[in-house]
Design a protein around this motif. Structure first.
Motif, PDB file in Angstrom:
ATOM      1  N   ASN A  57       9.755  -0.578  -2.496  1.00 45.33           N
ATOM      2  CA  ASN A  57      10.942   0.799  -1.974  1.00 45.33           C
ATOM      3  C   ASN A  57       9.673   2.349  -1.874  1.00 45.33           C
ATOM      4  O   ASN A  57      10.698   2.630  -1.539  1.00 45.33           O
ATOM      5  CB  ASN A  57      10.789   0.770  -4.143  1.00 45.33           C
ATOM      6  CG  ASN A  57      11.475  -0.312  -4.172  1.00 45.33           C
ATOM      7  OD1 ASN A  57      10.829  -1.272  -4.826  1.00 45.33           O
ATOM      8  ND2 ASN A  57      12.961  -0.711  -4.575  1.00 45.33           N
ATOM      9  N   LEU A  58       8.266   1.486  -1.311  1.00 45.19           N
ATOM     10  CA  LEU A  58       7.450   2.648  -1.487  1.00 45.19           C
ATOM     11  C   LEU A  58       6.290   2.203  -0.795  1.00 45.19           C
ATOM     12  O   LEU A  58       5.526   1.443  -1.199  1.00 45.19           O
ATOM     13  CB  LEU A  58       7.061   3.318  -2.909  1.00 45.19           C
ATOM     14  CG  LEU A  58       5.837   4.440  -2.648  1.00 45.19           C
ATOM     15  CD1 LEU A  58       6.712   5.602  -1.291  1.00 45.19           C
ATOM     16  CD2 LEU A  58       5.822   5.275  -4.031  1.00 45.19           C
ATOM     17  N   VAL A  59       5.759   3.152   0.295  1.00 40.77           N
ATOM     18  CA  VAL A  59       4.693   1.989   0.709  1.00 40.77           C
ATOM     19  C   VAL A  59       3.518   3.035   0.414  1.00 40.77           C
ATOM     20  O   VAL A  59       3.495   4.653   0.489  1.00 40.77           O
ATOM     21  CB  VAL A  59       4.083   1.968   1.883  1.00 40.77           C
ATOM     22  CG1 VAL A  59       2.845   1.385   2.673  1.00 40.77           C
ATOM     23  CG2 VAL A  59       5.265   1.043   2.569  1.00 40.77           C
ATOM     24  N   LEU A  60       2.228   2.819  -0.001  1.00 40.16           N
ATOM     25  CA  LEU A  60       0.743   3.663   0.139  1.00 40.16           C
ATOM     26  C   LEU A  60       0.073   3.788   1.017  1.00 40.16           C
ATOM     27  O   LEU A  60      -0.384   2.165   1.021  1.00 40.16           O
ATOM     28  CB  LEU A  60       0.997   3.537  -1.376  1.00 40.16           C
ATOM     29  CG  LEU A  60       1.420   3.400  -2.537  1.00 40.16           C
ATOM     30  CD1 LEU A  60       1.004   3.096  -3.762  1.00 40.16           C
ATOM     31  CD2 LEU A  60       1.990   4.941  -3.401  1.00 40.16           C
ATOM     32  N   VAL A  61      -0.650   4.586   1.034  1.00 45.88           N
ATOM     33  CA  VAL A  61      -1.762   4.250   2.257  1.00 45.88           C
ATOM     34  C   VAL A  61      -3.106   5.267   2.040  1.00 45.88           C
ATOM     35  O   VAL A  61      -2.813   6.627   1.559  1.00 45.88           O
ATOM     36  CB  VAL A  61      -1.275   4.904   3.136  1.00 45.88           C
ATOM     37  CG1 VAL A  61      -2.326   5.026   4.765  1.00 45.88           C
ATOM     38  CG2 VAL A  61      -0.610   4.401   3.759  1.00 45.88           C
ATOM     39  N   GLY A  62      -4.022   4.691   1.358  1.00 45.55           N
ATOM     40  CA  GLY A  62      -5.479   5.837   0.931  1.00 45.55           C
ATOM     41  C   GLY A  62      -5.917   6.698   1.839  1.00 45.55           C
ATOM     42  O   GLY A  62      -5.868   6.498   3.701  1.00 45.55           O
ATOM     43  N   LEU A  63      -5.678   7.902   1.486  1.00 40.41           N
ATOM     44  CA  LEU A  63      -6.471   9.043   2.322  1.00 40.41           C
ATOM     45  C   LEU A  63      -8.123   8.848   1.660  1.00 40.41           C
ATOM     46  O   LEU A  63      -8.115   9.244   0.631  1.00 40.41           O
ATOM     47  CB  LEU A  63      -5.757   9.943   1.443  1.00 40.41           C
ATOM     48  CG  LEU A  63      -5.960  11.809   2.601  1.00 40.41           C
ATOM     49  CD1 LEU A  63      -5.413  11.388   3.362  1.00 40.41           C
ATOM     50  CD2 LEU A  63      -5.075  12.042   1.798  1.00 40.41           C
ATOM     51  N   PHE A  89       9.546   1.830  10.877  1.00 40.35           N
ATOM     52  CA  PHE A  89       9.965   0.928   9.733  1.00 40.35           C
ATOM     53  C   PHE A  89      10.804   1.620   8.736  1.00 40.35           C
ATOM     54  O   PHE A  89      11.471   0.589   7.494  1.00 40.35           O
ATOM     55  CB  PHE A  89       9.106  -0.155   9.178  1.00 40.35           C
ATOM     56  CG  PHE A  89       7.940  -0.465   9.926  1.00 40.35           C
ATOM     57  CD1 PHE A  89       8.836  -1.724  11.203  1.00 40.35           C
ATOM     58  CD2 PHE A  89       6.798  -0.549   9.984  1.00 40.35           C
ATOM     59  CE1 PHE A  89       7.821  -2.206  11.910  1.00 40.35           C
ATOM     60  CE2 PHE A  89       6.035  -1.133  10.692  1.00 40.35           C
ATOM     61  CZ  PHE A  89       6.529  -1.803  12.092  1.00 40.35           C
ATOM     62  N   GLY A  90      11.303   2.648   8.980  1.00 42.45           N
ATOM     63  CA  GLY A  90      11.599   3.699   8.023  1.00 42.45           C
ATOM     64  C   GLY A  90      11.729   4.094   6.088  1.00 42.45           C
ATOM     65  O   GLY A  90      11.987   3.919   5.444  1.00 42.45           O
ATOM     66  N   HIS A  91      10.180   2.944   5.910  1.00 40.80           N
ATOM     67  CA  HIS A  91       9.447   2.980   4.685  1.00 40.80           C
ATOM     68  C   HIS A  91       9.566   4.309   3.804  1.00 40.80           C
ATOM     69  O   HIS A  91       8.421   5.128   4.875  1.00 40.80           O
ATOM     70  CB  HIS A  91       8.756   1.822   4.114  1.00 40.80           C
ATOM     71  CG  HIS A  91       8.970   0.833   4.227  1.00 40.80           C
ATOM     72  ND1 HIS A  91       9.995   0.162   3.258  1.00 40.80           N
ATOM     73  CD2 HIS A  91       9.748  -0.424   5.578  1.00 40.80           C
ATOM     74  CE1 HIS A  91       9.977  -1.060   3.629  1.00 40.80           C
ATOM     75  NE2 HIS A  91      10.266  -1.873   4.689  1.00 40.80           N
ATOM     76  N   ALA A  92       9.893   5.003   2.972  1.00 43.57           N
ATOM     77  CA  ALA A  92       9.335   5.636   1.944  1.00 43.57           C
ATOM     78  C   ALA A  92       7.645   5.814   2.404  1.00 43.57           C
ATOM     79  O   ALA A  92       6.923   4.823   1.886  1.00 43.57           O
ATOM     80  CB  ALA A  92       9.879   6.198   0.733  1.00 43.57           C
ATOM     81  N   VAL A  93       6.562   6.508   2.261  1.00 40.36           N
ATOM     82  CA  VAL A  93       5.240   6.803   2.332  1.00 40.36           C
ATOM     83  C   VAL A  93       4.492   7.237   1.420  1.00 40.36           C
ATOM     84  O   VAL A  93       4.733   8.693   1.522  1.00 40.36           O
ATOM     85  CB  VAL A  93       4.747   6.320   3.898  1.00 40.36           C
ATOM     86  CG1 VAL A  93       3.027   6.685   4.109  1.00 40.36           C
ATOM     87  CG2 VAL A  93       5.008   4.789   4.430  1.00 40.36           C
ATOM     88  N   GLU A  94       3.198   7.563   0.794  1.00 38.80           N
ATOM     89  CA  GLU A  94       2.774   8.603   0.335  1.00 38.80           C
ATOM     90  C   GLU A  94       1.271   8.541  -0.290  1.00 38.80           C
ATOM     91  O   GLU A  94       1.125   7.037   0.363  1.00 38.80           O
ATOM     92  CB  GLU A  94       3.396   8.473  -1.300  1.00 38.80           C
ATOM     93  CG  GLU A  94       4.342   9.141  -1.468  1.00 38.80           C
ATOM     94  CD  GLU A  94       4.621   8.610  -3.315  1.00 38.80           C
ATOM     95  OE1 GLU A  94       3.181   9.273  -4.200  1.00 38.80           O
ATOM     96  OE2 GLU A  94       5.272   9.007  -3.996  1.00 38.80           O
ATOM     97  N   MET A  95       0.748   8.930   0.700  1.00 39.41           N
ATOM     98  CA  MET A  95      -1.195   9.346   0.498  1.00 39.41           C
ATOM     99  C   MET A  95      -1.484   9.267  -1.088  1.00 39.41           C
ATOM    100  O   MET A  95      -0.911   9.594  -1.727  1.00 39.41           O
ATOM    101  CB  MET A  95      -1.460  10.191   1.382  1.00 39.41           C
ATOM    102  CG  MET A  95      -1.097  10.764   2.884  1.00 39.41           C
ATOM    103  SD  MET A  95      -0.780   9.250   4.061  1.00 39.41           S
ATOM    104  CE  MET A  95      -2.767   9.131   4.401  1.00 39.41           C
ATOM    105  N   VAL A  96      -2.688   8.119  -0.820  1.00 38.69           N
ATOM    106  CA  VAL A  96      -3.237   8.342  -2.124  1.00 38.69           C
ATOM    107  C   VAL A  96      -4.925   8.550  -1.512  1.00 38.69           C
ATOM    108  O   VAL A  96      -5.098   7.840  -1.250  1.00 38.69           O
ATOM    109  CB  VAL A  96      -2.978   7.087  -3.132  1.00 38.69           C
ATOM    110  CG1 VAL A  96      -3.663   7.128  -4.305  1.00 38.69           C
ATOM    111  CG2 VAL A  96      -1.219   7.038  -3.381  1.00 38.69           C
TER     112      VAL A  96
END
Length: 140
Positions: A57-63, A89-96
């Motif tokens: 549902n959500l992709v997270l990428v380390g910041l 890919f159209g996925h929602a992404v948040e930086m963490v």
């Protein structure tokens, strides 16, 4: 927010990208794998396979922020990677915020009997799991 979300997290690096999966319903996260990268460029087919398999549902990428909270030079590359996942890919992404995740992953790996030859061990996948756990902890 849905009752349960599947999350996929990435610890972006120039040679290796750690991957972890987690669930909001259980608050759990597991290290999955490490993907090889060439100067930060992954095999996008492998990324697509992971997205298709886990349907996050959500992709997270380390910041990779500096210890004082300012942006490191590497933040731009991590953001570019996140933007490409969203764009391709159209996925929602948040930086963490991933400060100390690699340090924690190495400590955990060594405490579990792992070697100091990190190239042969899943430290980046452990770091991705820590990034995911950080996000889960911030959502409580």
């Amino acid at each position: 927010m849905p009752v349960s979300q599947t999350l996929l997290a990435f610890d972006y690096g120039t040679r290796s990208i750690g991957v972890a999966v987690g669930q909001t319903a259980t608050g759990s996260a597991s290290a999955l794998t490490e993907l090889r990268a060439r100067d930060g460029i992954p095999n996008w087919d492998q990324i697509q396979q992971l997205l298709e398999e886990w349907q996050p549902n959500l992709v997270l990428v380390g910041l990779p922020l500096n210890m004082d909270g300012s942006e490191s030079d590497f933040c731009k590359r991590a953001r570019k990677f996140a933007n490409r996942i969203h764009g391709r890919f159209g996925h929602a992404v948040e930086m963490v915020d991933e400060r100390l995740s690699s340090f924690e992953a190495k400590e955990e790996h060594l405490a579990g009997g792992g070697s100091t030859h990190y190239r042969d061990d899943p430290v980046d996948a452990i770091a991705a799991r820590i990034i995911l756990e950080t996000w889960l902890g911030s959502e409580v």
